[in-house]
Enzyme design. Structure first.
Site, PDB file in Angstrom:
ATOM      1  N   ASP A 116       0.815  -1.204   0.000  1.00 22.02           N
ATOM      2  CA  ASP A 116       0.000   0.000   0.000  1.00 22.02           C
ATOM      3  C   ASP A 116       0.862   1.273   0.000  1.00 22.02           C
ATOM      4  O   ASP A 116       1.988   1.277   0.497  1.00 22.02           O
ATOM      5  CB  ASP A 116      -0.888  -0.017   1.245  1.00 22.02           C
ATOM      6  CG  ASP A 116      -1.872   1.126   1.293  1.00 22.02           C
ATOM      7  OD1 ASP A 116      -2.671   1.242   0.344  1.00 22.02           O
ATOM      8  OD2 ASP A 116      -1.856   1.888   2.273  1.00 22.02           O
ATOM      9  N   GLU A 139       1.366  -0.313  -4.874  1.00 22.11           N
ATOM     10  CA  GLU A 139       0.381   0.666  -5.297  1.00 22.11           C
ATOM     11  C   GLU A 139       1.078   2.019  -5.423  1.00 22.11           C
ATOM     12  O   GLU A 139       1.438   2.635  -4.420  1.00 22.11           O
ATOM     13  CB  GLU A 139      -0.754   0.766  -4.281  1.00 22.11           C
ATOM     14  CG  GLU A 139      -1.794   1.808  -4.666  1.00 22.11           C
ATOM     15  CD  GLU A 139      -2.378   2.557  -3.473  1.00 22.11           C
ATOM     16  OE1 GLU A 139      -3.494   3.080  -3.613  1.00 22.11           O
ATOM     17  OE2 GLU A 139      -1.714   2.627  -2.414  1.00 22.11           O
TER      18      GLU A 139
END
Length: 592
Positions: free
Chosen positions: A294, A328
Site C-alpha cells: 500500500d 500501489e
C-alpha cells in the site's frame, strides 16, 4: 498504415447484438475447478495468475460470532471491538475469512488463480466516526483482526486455497499505522482536543525547514494508549515523522500523515529493520505467496531499495521460490510508475497508466492511439535485480477500477455520453478483455463479475456480495441482472462471471498472452481498431497471436491488417462477417 487482407474466420460465438439473454446462454459452460489443471502454485510464474481483489468484510459472512470483533476475553478488546453496523457503508458488515473460505469454489470456477486480500491484521476498530473494516488502520502487526477471524482461520483459508492450487497475496502497509499520536499544538495538552470537534482539528503540515527553525509539533499519546501498538517499538513517537497532515505535494507526500494516520519515519534504520522483521515474521507464520504493498509513492525510495530485496530473499530462503510483490503507486505516468520497479527495486506495480488509457478509450471515446502511446513506454520497466529476474511490462498488474477510484461500471454510468445499459455492458466487457489480453496480469475487483456499479470511489465502491442493508448500495441498477445488492450475489450464471471465466480459459491456454513480447500492429486517432501482436518462444516452439479490439460503435473492416491472411481464429467475442469486427468487440488470431 493501410493494408489489405482477408480474414479466414473458422470459429465464432453467439452475438451480443442479438440480446443479452441469448449471449449469456450461449457462453454458459460447465463450472468445474480450473486452477487444479494448471501448474502447481509453487511453480507458477507471476504472469500465470488471474487475480481477484477482495475486501473480506464485504464478501461473505461465514462466522456470525465474530461480527463485533474482539471477544470479552481478548486482552486488546478495547481497541478492536465494535464498529459493526450493516446499515452504514463505513462500518463493519460481518464478512470474514470463514466466509471467504466457503466461496473458494466460486472463485476457482471463474478461473481465479490468486486472491489478493485487503489488509487482515488487527485494526483500530473505530477512528474519526468510521470503522477499520477495510484493514488499513493497523495497530497490531502480529495478529489477524478479530472481526475477520483468528491467525488459525487465516492459515486454514490459505491451506484450503493452496489445496485448490490458488495463491494468496496479502495487502501490507509500511507507510503508517492507525491514528494514535496526537499533537499538543493541535489537540491540547492531553491529546484529546480532537474529540471537541466532530471532525477533529486540522494539523497543517510542517516542512523540514519549519522544523529546523523550531516551528515543530509536539507529539503526544493520550493517556491509556501508550502501548496500543505491536510490536512495542511502534509506540515510540521518535519513529514517526510527526509533521502533521500531508497536503500531497512535494515533501509532505512522503513525510506527512496520510489523512491523520501516524506516518512512520521510513528514513530511519530502526524503522527499515523493524518493518523487514515484521513482514519476515508474517511470511514465516502464514507462508503467503506474495504481497501487494500500500501507499508506495508515499515512502522514500531508499526504504524500498532495502525492504524489497530483503523480503524476496527471505521468502526464497523458506522455499517460496515464486514469492512476488507489487506496489500501489497511484500515478497515471508510466515513467513515474517504472521508477519503482527500476530505482526502487520493487518487482512490479499496479498499472494505473493502463487503467487511465482504457478509461480514455472506452469511457471518454479517445482514439486507440492512446493505447499505442502507452505501450510504447513499456521498455521503461525492463530491468533485472537480485532475487527479481527479468522484470518487464508483462508483470505489471492490470485493473479496470478499484476500492479507491471506483468501479469501471461507475465511470461508464457517469460518462457525459449517456451510454445505454447495453453499451455499458459491452464497454465493460471490452475493458476487461483489454486487461486480460493486452499485456500484464489481470485483476478482477470483487463484485465486477456480478455487474456491480456503485456511486463513486472509496466507501461507495465497496458494496456487499452477501445481502446488503445499505440503502445507497441497494438502489443501484446492477448490470446484466435483475438483482440488487440486497440479494445474495454469487450467481455463477451471470453474464460477466461466465465471460470472465472464458477470458481466464483463453489466458491460460495461450502462453503468448501471458509471456509474449507485445508489439502494436495498428491503432487509430479516433475510436476504432487497436491491434497488437504477442510473440513467445519456449522450448524451441514459437507462438504468435494477434489480438484485435474495436472501441467504435461501428462495424470495422479488417482490411487494415496484413499479418492475418492465414490465421486461425481462436476467439471472437461477437459474431460477424469474416472481414468485419463488430462494434465494441474483440478477436484473437493464431498465426500459422
Amino acid at each position: 498504415m493501410k493494408m489489405s487482407t482477408v480474414f479466414t474466420i473458422i470459429f465464432c460465438t453467439v452475438s451480443l447484438l442479438v440480446n443479452l439473454t441469448t449471449f449469456a446462454a450461449g457462453i454458459h459452460q460447465d463450472l468445474t475447478a480450473k486452477a487444479a489443471k494448471l501448474k502447481p502454485y509453487q511453480q507458477r510464474a507471476f504472469q500465470d495468475e488471474v487475480f481477484y481483489f477482495v475486501l473480506p468484510d464485504r464478501f461473505n459472512n461465514g462466522n456470525l460470532s465474530n461480527d463485533l470483533g474482539a471477544a470479552e476475553n481478548d486482552s486488546k478488546r478495547a481497541l478492536s471491538h465494535g464498529g459493526f453496523d450493516k446499515r452504514q457503508k463505513g462500518m463493519y458488515h460481518g464478512g470474514d475469512l470463514a466466509g471467504l473460505t466457503e466461496k473458494l469454489p466460486y472463485l476457482d470456477n471463474m478461473g481465479i488463480t490468486a486472491i489478493w486480500l485487503t489488509p487482515v491484521l488487527r485494526n483500530q476498530a473505530m477512528q474519526s466516526g468510521t470503522s477499520g473494516y477495510h484493514g488499513y488502520w493497523i495497530l497490531d502487526f502480529t495478529e489477524i483482526d478479530p472481526h475477520l477471524g483468528s491467525n488459525a482461520d487465516l492459515k486454514y483459508f490459505i491451506d484450503q486455497a493452496h489445496q485448490r492450487n490458488i495463491k494468496v497475496f496479502f495487502d501490507i502497509i509500511t507507510n503508517h499505522t492507525a491514528d494514535v499520536i496526537k499533537y499538543k499544538e493541535c489537540h491540547g495538552e492531553d491529546g484529546l482536543g480532537w474529540l471537541i470537534e466532530e471532525e477533529g482539528e486540522d494539523c497543517p503540515f510542517k516542512s523540514v525547514a519549519d522544523l529546523a527553525n523550531g516551528n515543530v509539533y509536539t507529539p503526544i499519546i493520550p493517556k491509556g494508549n501508550e502501548t496500543l501498538k505491536t510490536p512495542l517499538w511502534l509506540n515510540d513517537t521518535e519513529v514517526y515523522h510527526n509533521q502533521g497532515d500531508s497536503n500531497w505535494v512535494g515533501e509532505s507526500s512522503i513525510r506527512g500523515d496520510f489523512a491523520g494516520l501516524d506516518d512512520l519515519d521510513t528514513n530511519s534504520e530502526n524503522v527499515i529493520n523493524g518493518m523487514i522483521d515484521i513482514y519476515k515474521a508474517i511470511i514465516d507464520e502464514f507462508k503467503p505467496d506474495g504481497f501487494r504493498i500500500d501507499t508506495v509513492k508515499h515512502v522514500n525510495t531508499e526504504f524500498w531499495q532495502v525492504f524489497s530485496p530483503a523480503l524476496m530473499a527471505h521468502a526464497k530462503s523458506l522455499g517460496i521460490e515464486n514469492f512476488f510483490m507489487f506496489g500501489e503507486v497511484y500515478s497515471f505516468d508510466a515513467k513515474e510508475l517504472s521508477s519503482f520497479t527500476t530505482k526502487a527495486k520493487l518487482p512490479s506495480v499496479l498499472d494505473f497508466a493502463l487503467q487511465g488509457a482504457i478509461r480514455g478509450v472506452l469511457v471518454e471515446q479517445k482514439g486507440t492511439i492512446e493505447l499505442t502511446n502507452l505501450f510504447a513506454q513499456d521498455h521503461f520497466y525492463q530491468t533485472s535485480h537480485k532475487n527479481i529476474e527479468n522484470t518487464n511490462a508483462n508483470q505489471l498488474v492490470n485493473f479496470t477500477g478499484n476500492h479507491d477510484m471506483g468501479r469501471f461500471a461507475y465511470l461508464l454510468k457517469q460518462s457525459k455520453y449517456n451510454y445505454s445499459e447495453r453499451e455499458q455492458i459491452q464497454r465493460n466487457l471490452l475493458a476487461h478483455a483489454m486487461i486480460y489480453f493486452s499485456r500484464g496480469v489481470p485483476v478482477i475487483y470483487y463484485g465486477d463479475e456480478q455487474g456491480f456499479v456503485g456511486d463513486g470511489g472509496d466507501q461507495d465502491s465497496r458494496q456487499d456480495m452477501m445481502p446488503s442493508n445499505v440503502d445507497s448500495y441497494n438502489d443501484d441498477d446492477l448490470l446484466a441482472t435483475d438483482k440488487t445488492t440486497a440479494d445474495n450475489n454469487f450467481d455463477t450464471r451471470h453474464l460477466f462471471y461466465q465471460t470472465f471465466a472464458k477470458y481466464a480459459d483463453l489466458y491460460q491456454q495461450y502462453p503468448a498472452l501471458r509471456f509474449g513480447l507485445q508489439t502494436t500492429v495498428y491503432s487509430e486517432n479516433t475510436p476504432g481498431i487497436f491491434a497488437i501482436q504477442r510473440a513467445y518462444t519456449a522450448a524451441g516452439k514459437k507462438q504468435t497471436l494477434i489480438v484485435v479490439f474495436n472501441s467504435s460503435t461501428q462495424e470495422k473492416p479488417l482490411d487494415v491488417l496484413t499479418k492475418v491472411q492465414t490465421e486461425t481464429l481462436v476467439y471472437q467475442s461477437v459474431q460477424t462477417d469474416k472481414n468485419i469486427l463488430a462494434p465494441l468487440s474483440f478477436a484473437i488470431y493464431l498465426l500459422q
